[in-house]
Design a protein around this motif. Structure first.
Motif, PDB file in Angstrom:
ATOM      1  N   ARG A   1       0.821  -1.217   0.000  1.00  0.00           N
ATOM      2  CA  ARG A   1       0.000   0.000   0.000  1.00  0.00           C
ATOM      3  C   ARG A   1       0.851   1.262   0.000  1.00  0.00           C
ATOM      4  NH1 ARG A   1      -4.619   0.192   4.261  1.00  0.00           N
ATOM      5  NH2 ARG A   1      -2.854   0.144   5.658  1.00  0.00           N
ATOM      6  N   ASN A   2       1.953   1.285   0.733  1.00  0.00           N
ATOM      7  CA  ASN A   2       2.798   2.488   0.746  1.00  0.00           C
ATOM      8  C   ASN A   2       3.356   2.787  -0.637  1.00  0.00           C
ATOM      9  OD1 ASN A   2       2.332   2.922   3.453  1.00  0.00           O
ATOM     10  ND2 ASN A   2       4.199   1.891   4.118  1.00  0.00           N
ATOM     11  N   ALA A   3       3.833   1.758  -1.332  1.00  0.00           N
ATOM     12  CA  ALA A   3       4.360   1.951  -2.689  1.00  0.00           C
ATOM     13  C   ALA A   3       3.240   2.395  -3.635  1.00  0.00           C
ATOM     14  CB  ALA A   3       5.007   0.667  -3.201  1.00  0.00           C
ATOM     15  N   LEU A   4       2.055   1.825  -3.479  1.00  0.00           N
ATOM     16  CA  LEU A   4       0.926   2.194  -4.334  1.00  0.00           C
ATOM     17  C   LEU A   4       0.518   3.643  -4.092  1.00  0.00           C
ATOM     18  CD1 LEU A   4      -1.152   1.395  -6.450  1.00  0.00           C
ATOM     19  CD2 LEU A   4      -2.581   0.481  -4.596  1.00  0.00           C
ATOM     20  N   MET A   5       0.494   4.069  -2.838  1.00  0.00           N
ATOM     21  CA  MET A   5       0.144   5.462  -2.544  1.00  0.00           C
ATOM     22  C   MET A   5       1.208   6.405  -3.102  1.00  0.00           C
ATOM     23  SD  MET A   5      -2.810   5.342  -1.302  1.00  0.00           S
ATOM     24  CE  MET A   5      -3.081   3.836  -2.206  1.00  0.00           C
ATOM     25  N   GLY A   6       2.473   6.007  -3.036  1.00  0.00           N
ATOM     26  CA  GLY A   6       3.536   6.811  -3.645  1.00  0.00           C
ATOM     27  C   GLY A   6       3.341   6.950  -5.142  1.00  0.00           C
ATOM     28  N   TYR A   7       2.934   5.863  -5.790  1.00  0.00           N
ATOM     29  CA  TYR A   7       2.649   5.894  -7.231  1.00  0.00           C
ATOM     30  C   TYR A   7       1.498   6.851  -7.527  1.00  0.00           C
ATOM     31  CZ  TYR A   7       0.317   4.439 -11.509  1.00  0.00           C
ATOM     32  OH  TYR A   7      -0.326   4.443 -12.713  1.00  0.00           O
ATOM     33  N   TYR A   8       0.404   6.750  -6.771  1.00  0.00           N
ATOM     34  CA  TYR A   8      -0.741   7.638  -6.993  1.00  0.00           C
ATOM     35  C   TYR A   8      -0.354   9.106  -6.765  1.00  0.00           C
ATOM     36  CZ  TYR A   8      -4.178   3.837  -7.375  1.00  0.00           C
ATOM     37  OH  TYR A   8      -4.900   2.753  -7.788  1.00  0.00           O
ATOM     38  N   ILE A   9       0.406   9.376  -5.719  1.00  0.00           N
ATOM     39  CA  ILE A   9       0.817  10.751  -5.433  1.00  0.00           C
ATOM     40  C   ILE A   9       1.651  11.306  -6.581  1.00  0.00           C
ATOM     41  CG2 ILE A   9       2.323  12.157  -3.957  1.00  0.00           C
ATOM     42  CD1 ILE A   9       1.313  10.361  -1.594  1.00  0.00           C
ATOM     43  N   GLU A  10       2.611  10.530  -7.063  1.00  0.00           N
ATOM     44  CA  GLU A  10       3.460  10.977  -8.180  1.00  0.00           C
ATOM     45  C   GLU A  10       2.643  11.175  -9.448  1.00  0.00           C
ATOM     46  OE1 GLU A  10       7.105   9.261 -10.865  1.00  0.00           O
ATOM     47  OE2 GLU A  10       7.025   8.688  -8.752  1.00  0.00           O
ATOM     48  N   MET A  11       1.749  10.219  -9.740  1.00  0.00           N
ATOM     49  CA  MET A  11       0.924  10.317 -10.941  1.00  0.00           C
ATOM     50  C   MET A  11       0.029  11.556 -10.881  1.00  0.00           C
ATOM     51  SD  MET A  11      -2.096   7.861 -12.418  1.00  0.00           S
ATOM     52  CE  MET A  11      -3.237   8.352 -11.133  1.00  0.00           C
ATOM     53  N   LEU A  12      -0.637  11.745  -9.765  1.00  0.00           N
ATOM     54  CA  LEU A  12      -1.589  12.848  -9.653  1.00  0.00           C
ATOM     55  C   LEU A  12      -0.902  14.203  -9.585  1.00  0.00           C
ATOM     56  CD1 LEU A  12      -4.136  11.175  -7.235  1.00  0.00           C
ATOM     57  CD2 LEU A  12      -4.418  11.612  -9.680  1.00  0.00           C
ATOM     58  N   ASP A  13       0.360  14.224  -9.190  1.00  0.00           N
ATOM     59  CA  ASP A  13       1.099  15.479  -9.134  1.00  0.00           C
ATOM     60  C   ASP A  13       1.361  16.029 -10.538  1.00  0.00           C
ATOM     61  OD1 ASP A  13       2.388  17.524  -7.632  1.00  0.00           O
ATOM     62  OD2 ASP A  13       4.325  16.687  -8.240  1.00  0.00           O
ATOM     63  N   ASN A  14       1.393  15.144 -11.528  1.00  0.00           N
ATOM     64  CA  ASN A  14       1.744  15.548 -12.883  1.00  0.00           C
ATOM     65  C   ASN A  14       0.563  15.695 -13.829  1.00  0.00           C
ATOM     66  OD1 ASN A  14       4.584  15.618 -12.428  1.00  0.00           O
ATOM     67  ND2 ASN A  14       4.565  13.391 -12.414  1.00  0.00           N
ATOM     68  N   VAL A  15      -0.620  15.258 -13.434  1.00  0.00           N
ATOM     69  CA  VAL A  15      -1.767  15.341 -14.338  1.00  0.00           C
ATOM     70  C   VAL A  15      -2.595  16.594 -14.071  1.00  0.00           C
ATOM     71  CG1 VAL A  15      -1.938  12.834 -14.622  1.00  0.00           C
ATOM     72  CG2 VAL A  15      -3.337  13.978 -12.912  1.00  0.00           C
ATOM     73  N   THR A  16      -3.236  17.068 -15.118  1.00  0.00           N
ATOM     74  CA  THR A  16      -4.131  18.211 -15.002  1.00  0.00           C
ATOM     75  C   THR A  16      -5.524  17.742 -14.592  1.00  0.00           C
ATOM     76  OG1 THR A  16      -2.902  19.220 -16.812  1.00  0.00           O
ATOM     77  CG2 THR A  16      -5.007  20.224 -16.246  1.00  0.00           C
ATOM     78  N   GLU A  17      -5.930  16.598 -15.139  1.00  0.00           N
ATOM     79  CA  GLU A  17      -7.260  16.046 -14.872  1.00  0.00           C
ATOM     80  C   GLU A  17      -7.171  14.534 -14.969  1.00  0.00           C
ATOM     81  OE1 GLU A  17     -11.619  15.953 -17.090  1.00  0.00           O
ATOM     82  OE2 GLU A  17      -9.860  16.644 -18.166  1.00  0.00           O
ATOM     83  N   CYS A  18      -7.862  13.837 -14.083  1.00  0.00           N
ATOM     84  CA  CYS A  18      -7.942  12.380 -14.170  1.00  0.00           C
ATOM     85  C   CYS A  18      -9.219  11.929 -13.479  1.00  0.00           C
ATOM     86  CB  CYS A  18      -6.731  11.725 -13.501  1.00  0.00           C
ATOM     87  SG  CYS A  18      -6.736   9.924 -13.645  1.00  0.00           S
ATOM     88  N   HIS A  19     -10.052  11.231 -14.220  1.00  0.00           N
ATOM     89  CA  HIS A  19     -11.223  10.625 -13.600  1.00  0.00           C
ATOM     90  C   HIS A  19     -11.646   9.390 -14.383  1.00  0.00           C
ATOM     91  CE1 HIS A  19     -13.253  13.349 -16.465  1.00  0.00           C
ATOM     92  NE2 HIS A  19     -14.159  12.410 -16.521  1.00  0.00           N
ATOM     93  N   PHE A  20     -12.386   8.547 -13.688  1.00  0.00           N
ATOM     94  CA  PHE A  20     -12.853   7.290 -14.253  1.00  0.00           C
ATOM     95  C   PHE A  20     -14.369   7.265 -14.242  1.00  0.00           C
ATOM     96  CE2 PHE A  20      -8.612   6.473 -12.975  1.00  0.00           C
ATOM     97  CZ  PHE A  20      -8.133   5.452 -13.766  1.00  0.00           C
ATOM     98  N   ALA A  21     -14.957   6.949 -15.377  1.00  0.00           N
ATOM     99  CA  ALA A  21     -16.401   6.718 -15.458  1.00  0.00           C
ATOM    100  C   ALA A  21     -16.595   5.206 -15.476  1.00  0.00           C
ATOM    101  CB  ALA A  21     -16.974   7.349 -16.720  1.00  0.00           C
ATOM    102  N   THR A  22     -17.252   4.679 -14.469  1.00  0.00           N
ATOM    103  CA  THR A  22     -17.507   3.239 -14.420  1.00  0.00           C
ATOM    104  C   THR A  22     -18.842   2.962 -15.092  1.00  0.00           C
ATOM    105  OG1 THR A  22     -18.471   3.471 -12.214  1.00  0.00           O
ATOM    106  CG2 THR A  22     -16.157   2.856 -12.336  1.00  0.00           C
ATOM    107  N   HIS A  23     -18.826   1.975 -15.980  1.00  0.00           N
ATOM    108  CA  HIS A  23     -20.024   1.663 -16.753  1.00  0.00           C
ATOM    109  C   HIS A  23     -20.708   0.392 -16.272  1.00  0.00           C
ATOM    110  CE1 HIS A  23     -19.200   4.949 -19.402  1.00  0.00           C
ATOM    111  NE2 HIS A  23     -17.969   4.517 -19.528  1.00  0.00           N
ATOM    112  N   HIS A  24     -19.919  -0.520 -15.765  1.00  0.00           N
ATOM    113  CA  HIS A  24     -20.478  -1.771 -15.272  1.00  0.00           C
ATOM    114  C   HIS A  24     -19.518  -2.310 -14.228  1.00  0.00           C
ATOM    115  CE1 HIS A  24     -22.467  -5.663 -15.257  1.00  0.00           C
ATOM    116  NE2 HIS A  24     -21.272  -6.207 -15.332  1.00  0.00           N
TER     117      HIS A  24
END
Length: 148
Positions: free
Chosen positions: A45-68
């Motif tokens: 989980r710590n490595a995964l949270m580090g990945y999310y923090i790094e990814m989100l620091d560089n993006v302008t927008e990110c969202h997921f639309a779930t369809h099913h």
């Protein structure tokens, strides 16, 4: 469809991502979570949270639309479309990529996540030089319709 609070919380957490939501994501996963996608393999989980923090620091927008989404026992599947804007991809324009996440739950938290998506459509096709080559290759390898 049977209500599943853990699966619904997972889908809801990814609707609109930004730098402030990583704490909410942390609560979705077990300490020993394993995430694999076409570009990464992350353990813990710590490595995964580090990945999310790094990814989100560089993006302008990110969202997921779930369809099913559907869960049976500890296994679940979520179909989604990710919308992503990154200043170094596609000149900052929004990219949309369809994908699917296969999840394994332990209790109310995800312990394994396997994401399936076209990495070329998400990343490589939007890089200068390499993108041109990949788009050309995709066109060349498409099956030709039968002639009548």
């Amino acid at each position: 469809m049977h209500q599943d609070p853990a699966l619904e919380a997972f889908c809801h957490a990814f609707k609109n991502l930004d730098k402030t939501c990583t704490k909410g994501l942390e609560n979705l996963y077990t300490d020993d979570v394993s995430l694999t996608d076409p570009l990464h393999h992350i353990e813990g989980r710590n490595a995964l949270m580090g990945y999310y923090i790094e990814m989100l620091d560089n993006v302008t927008e990110c969202h997921f639309a779930t369809h099913h989404y559907q869960r049976e026992g500890d296994e679940a599947c979520v179909d989604w479309v990710m919308s992503l804007s990154h200043p170094r991809l596609a000149d900052g324009r929004r990219i949309e990529v369809a994908g699917c996440s296969r999840l394994t739950f332990r209790g109310e938290r995800v312990c394994r996540q396997r994401d399936y998506f076209d990495a070329g459509a998400m990343l490589y096709e939007h890089l200068p030089v390499l993108g041109t080559l990949i788009r050309w290759l995709k066109r060349r390898t498409r099956p030709t319709p039968p002639s009548h």
